[in-house]
Enzyme design. Structure first.
Site, PDB file in Angstrom:
ATOM      1  CB  SER A   1      -1.078  -0.088   1.234  1.00 47.83           C
ATOM      2  OG  SER A   1      -0.354   0.118   2.340  1.00 47.83           O
TER       3      SER A   1
ATOM      4  CE  LYS B   1      -3.058   1.909   4.041  1.00 46.46           C
ATOM      5  NZ  LYS B   1      -2.419   0.614   4.579  1.00 46.46           N
TER       6      LYS B   1
END
Length: 205
Positions: free
Chosen positions: A128, A165
Protein backbone atom coordinates in the site's frame (compact mmCIF):
# COMPACT_ATOMS: atom_id res chain seq x y z
CA UNK A 1 48.61 2.12 31.08
CA UNK A 2 45.14 0.93 32.14
CA UNK A 3 44.84 -1.10 35.31
CA UNK A 4 45.18 -4.87 34.80
CA UNK A 5 42.05 -6.99 34.83
CA UNK A 6 41.18 -10.01 36.89
CA UNK A 7 40.42 -13.18 34.93
CA UNK A 8 36.67 -12.72 35.49
CA UNK A 9 36.78 -9.11 34.34
CA UNK A 10 38.75 -10.13 31.26
CA UNK A 11 36.12 -12.77 30.44
CA UNK A 12 33.30 -10.26 30.77
CA UNK A 13 35.07 -7.66 28.64
CA UNK A 14 35.81 -10.22 25.93
CA UNK A 15 32.20 -11.42 25.93
CA UNK A 16 30.94 -7.85 25.52
CA UNK A 17 33.32 -7.29 22.59
CA UNK A 18 32.30 -10.58 20.96
CA UNK A 19 28.59 -9.79 21.28
CA UNK A 20 29.06 -6.34 19.74
CA UNK A 21 31.00 -7.85 16.84
CA UNK A 22 28.50 -10.62 16.11
CA UNK A 23 25.19 -8.93 16.95
CA UNK A 24 26.02 -5.27 16.59
CA UNK A 25 24.93 -4.34 20.11
CA UNK A 26 26.05 -5.11 23.69
CA UNK A 27 24.67 -7.94 25.84
CA UNK A 28 22.35 -7.50 28.80
CA UNK A 29 23.50 -8.10 32.38
CA UNK A 30 21.54 -11.37 32.39
CA UNK A 31 23.25 -12.54 29.19
CA UNK A 32 26.67 -11.70 30.62
CA UNK A 33 25.90 -13.68 33.77
CA UNK A 34 24.71 -16.71 31.81
CA UNK A 35 27.76 -16.67 29.54
CA UNK A 36 30.31 -16.28 32.33
CA UNK A 37 28.57 -18.53 34.85
CA UNK A 38 27.47 -15.90 37.36
CA UNK A 39 23.94 -16.34 38.71
CA UNK A 40 23.90 -13.08 40.68
CA UNK A 41 23.17 -9.93 38.69
CA UNK A 42 24.66 -7.84 41.50
CA UNK A 43 27.97 -9.69 41.06
CA UNK A 44 27.91 -8.91 37.34
CA UNK A 45 27.13 -5.27 38.11
CA UNK A 46 30.10 -5.21 40.49
CA UNK A 47 32.49 -6.45 37.81
CA UNK A 48 31.02 -3.97 35.32
CA UNK A 49 31.60 -1.14 37.79
CA UNK A 50 35.25 -2.16 38.15
CA UNK A 51 35.64 -2.32 34.34
CA UNK A 52 34.22 1.17 34.16
CA UNK A 53 36.49 2.47 36.93
CA UNK A 54 39.51 0.98 35.15
CA UNK A 55 38.57 2.73 31.91
CA UNK A 56 37.63 -0.28 29.79
CA UNK A 57 33.94 0.48 29.35
CA UNK A 58 31.49 3.35 29.73
CA UNK A 59 27.83 2.83 30.67
CA UNK A 60 24.65 4.89 30.64
CA UNK A 61 22.60 3.67 33.63
CA UNK A 62 19.39 5.16 32.22
CA UNK A 63 19.40 2.99 29.09
CA UNK A 64 19.37 -0.80 28.62
CA UNK A 65 22.41 -2.39 26.96
CA UNK A 66 24.12 1.02 26.77
CA UNK A 67 27.72 -0.19 27.08
CA UNK A 68 30.56 1.48 25.19
CA UNK A 69 33.85 -0.39 24.95
CA UNK A 70 36.95 1.78 25.30
CA UNK A 71 40.51 0.90 24.42
CA UNK A 72 43.42 1.57 26.74
CA UNK A 73 43.67 5.22 25.70
CA UNK A 74 39.93 5.76 26.31
CA UNK A 75 39.21 6.02 22.59
CA UNK A 76 35.56 5.19 22.11
CA UNK A 77 34.52 2.51 19.64
CA UNK A 78 31.53 3.31 17.47
CA UNK A 79 28.44 2.74 19.59
CA UNK A 80 25.34 0.99 18.38
CA UNK A 81 21.88 0.84 19.89
CA UNK A 82 19.55 -2.16 19.89
CA UNK A 83 16.15 -1.12 18.51
CA UNK A 84 13.34 -3.61 19.24
CA UNK A 85 11.54 -5.25 16.33
CA UNK A 86 7.86 -5.43 17.24
CA UNK A 87 5.66 -8.24 15.98
CA UNK A 88 1.91 -8.06 16.22
CA UNK A 89 0.51 -4.81 17.64
CA UNK A 90 -2.59 -5.28 19.78
CA UNK A 91 -5.04 -2.68 21.08
CA UNK A 92 -4.70 -2.02 24.80
CA UNK A 93 -1.20 -3.47 25.02
CA UNK A 94 1.93 -1.33 25.23
CA UNK A 95 3.80 -1.34 21.93
CA UNK A 96 7.06 -2.33 23.57
CA UNK A 97 5.61 -4.98 25.89
CA UNK A 98 8.16 -7.76 26.23
CA UNK A 99 5.86 -10.33 24.60
CA UNK A 100 5.54 -8.09 21.52
CA UNK A 101 9.28 -7.86 20.85
CA UNK A 102 10.49 -10.45 18.34
CA UNK A 103 14.12 -9.35 17.97
CA UNK A 104 16.48 -6.39 18.19
CA UNK A 105 18.08 -4.62 15.25
CA UNK A 106 21.38 -2.74 15.72
CA UNK A 107 21.72 0.83 14.47
CA UNK A 108 24.68 3.23 14.73
CA UNK A 109 23.93 5.59 17.60
CA UNK A 110 24.75 8.65 15.49
CA UNK A 111 22.11 7.57 12.94
CA UNK A 112 19.37 8.13 15.51
CA UNK A 113 18.25 11.66 16.24
CA UNK A 114 15.37 10.77 18.57
CA UNK A 115 15.26 9.31 22.07
CA UNK A 116 16.28 5.71 21.43
CA UNK A 117 13.87 4.41 24.09
CA UNK A 118 10.98 5.69 21.95
CA UNK A 119 12.01 3.85 18.78
CA UNK A 120 10.90 0.51 17.38
CA UNK A 121 10.91 -1.36 14.08
CA UNK A 122 7.77 -2.75 12.47
CA UNK A 123 7.70 -5.11 9.48
CA UNK A 124 5.67 -3.78 6.55
CA UNK A 125 3.05 -6.12 5.14
CA UNK A 126 1.57 -5.44 1.70
CA UNK A 127 2.23 -2.90 -1.04
CA UNK A 128 0.00 0.00 0.00
CA UNK A 129 2.99 2.37 0.37
CA UNK A 130 5.09 1.43 -2.66
CA UNK A 131 4.94 4.91 -4.21
CA UNK A 132 6.56 6.26 -1.05
CA UNK A 133 9.37 3.73 -1.49
CA UNK A 134 8.11 1.45 1.30
CA UNK A 135 7.89 -2.16 0.12
CA UNK A 136 6.44 -5.39 1.45
CA UNK A 137 8.88 -6.89 3.96
CA UNK A 138 10.68 -3.61 4.72
CA UNK A 139 11.36 -2.61 8.30
CA UNK A 140 10.08 0.87 9.11
CA UNK A 141 11.77 2.71 11.98
CA UNK A 142 9.03 4.30 14.07
CA UNK A 143 9.21 7.03 16.70
CA UNK A 144 6.56 6.28 19.29
CA UNK A 145 4.12 9.20 19.59
CA UNK A 146 0.37 9.73 19.75
CA UNK A 147 0.05 12.75 17.45
CA UNK A 148 0.81 13.44 13.80
CA UNK A 149 0.80 16.31 11.34
CA UNK A 150 -0.95 16.20 8.01
CA UNK A 151 1.25 14.40 5.49
CA UNK A 152 3.21 12.39 8.07
CA UNK A 153 3.64 8.68 7.40
CA UNK A 154 2.35 6.99 10.53
CA UNK A 155 1.64 3.64 12.08
CA UNK A 156 -2.04 3.67 13.04
CA UNK A 157 -4.14 1.05 14.79
CA UNK A 158 -7.38 0.23 12.95
CA UNK A 159 -9.60 -2.58 14.24
CA UNK A 160 -6.72 -4.17 16.14
CA UNK A 161 -4.41 -4.10 13.11
CA UNK A 162 -1.40 -1.83 12.64
CA UNK A 163 -1.27 -0.10 9.27
CA UNK A 164 1.33 2.20 7.70
CA UNK A 165 -0.31 5.10 5.86
CA UNK A 166 0.00 8.83 5.24
CA UNK A 167 -2.05 10.78 7.80
CA UNK A 168 -4.52 13.57 7.07
CA UNK A 169 -6.93 15.09 9.60
CA UNK A 170 -9.92 16.51 7.73
CA UNK A 171 -13.17 18.21 8.78
CA UNK A 172 -14.94 15.40 10.59
CA UNK A 173 -12.75 12.40 9.94
CA UNK A 174 -9.24 11.02 9.56
CA UNK A 175 -8.00 9.98 6.13
CA UNK A 176 -5.27 7.35 6.06
CA UNK A 177 -3.95 7.58 2.53
CA UNK A 178 -2.06 4.73 0.87
CA UNK A 179 0.79 5.56 -1.48
CA UNK A 180 -0.56 3.25 -4.16
CA UNK A 181 -2.78 4.68 -6.89
CA UNK A 182 -4.76 1.45 -7.10
CA UNK A 183 -5.85 1.54 -3.45
CA UNK A 184 -8.54 3.61 -1.74
CA UNK A 185 -7.94 5.64 1.41
CA UNK A 186 -9.18 4.48 4.79
CA UNK A 187 -11.71 6.97 6.21
CA UNK A 188 -12.38 6.74 9.96
CA UNK A 189 -13.89 9.10 12.57
CA UNK A 190 -10.73 8.75 14.65
CA UNK A 191 -7.79 6.41 15.07
CA UNK A 192 -4.99 5.60 17.46
CA UNK A 193 -1.60 6.85 16.30
CA UNK A 194 1.19 4.55 17.45
CA UNK A 195 4.07 6.49 15.96
CA UNK A 196 5.62 8.35 13.07
CA UNK A 197 7.81 6.60 10.50
CA UNK A 198 11.29 8.17 10.62
CA UNK A 199 13.43 5.63 8.78
CA UNK A 200 13.53 2.46 6.72
CA UNK A 201 15.69 -0.66 6.53
CA UNK A 202 15.52 -3.11 3.64
CA UNK A 203 17.10 -6.52 3.17
CA UNK A 204 18.45 -7.01 -0.34
CA UNK A 205 18.29 -10.34 -2.13
Amino acid sequence: MPEPLTERQRQILQFIKDEIRTKGYPPSVREIGEAIGLSSSSTVHGHMTRLEEKGYIRRDPTKPRAIEVLDGSHTQLKRTIAVPVVGRVTAGQPILAQESIEDHFPLPADFVRADESELFFLTVQGDSMIEAGILDGDYVLVHRQQHANNGDIVVALIEDEATVKRFFKEQDHIRLQPENRFMDPIIVPDCQILGKVVGLVRRMG
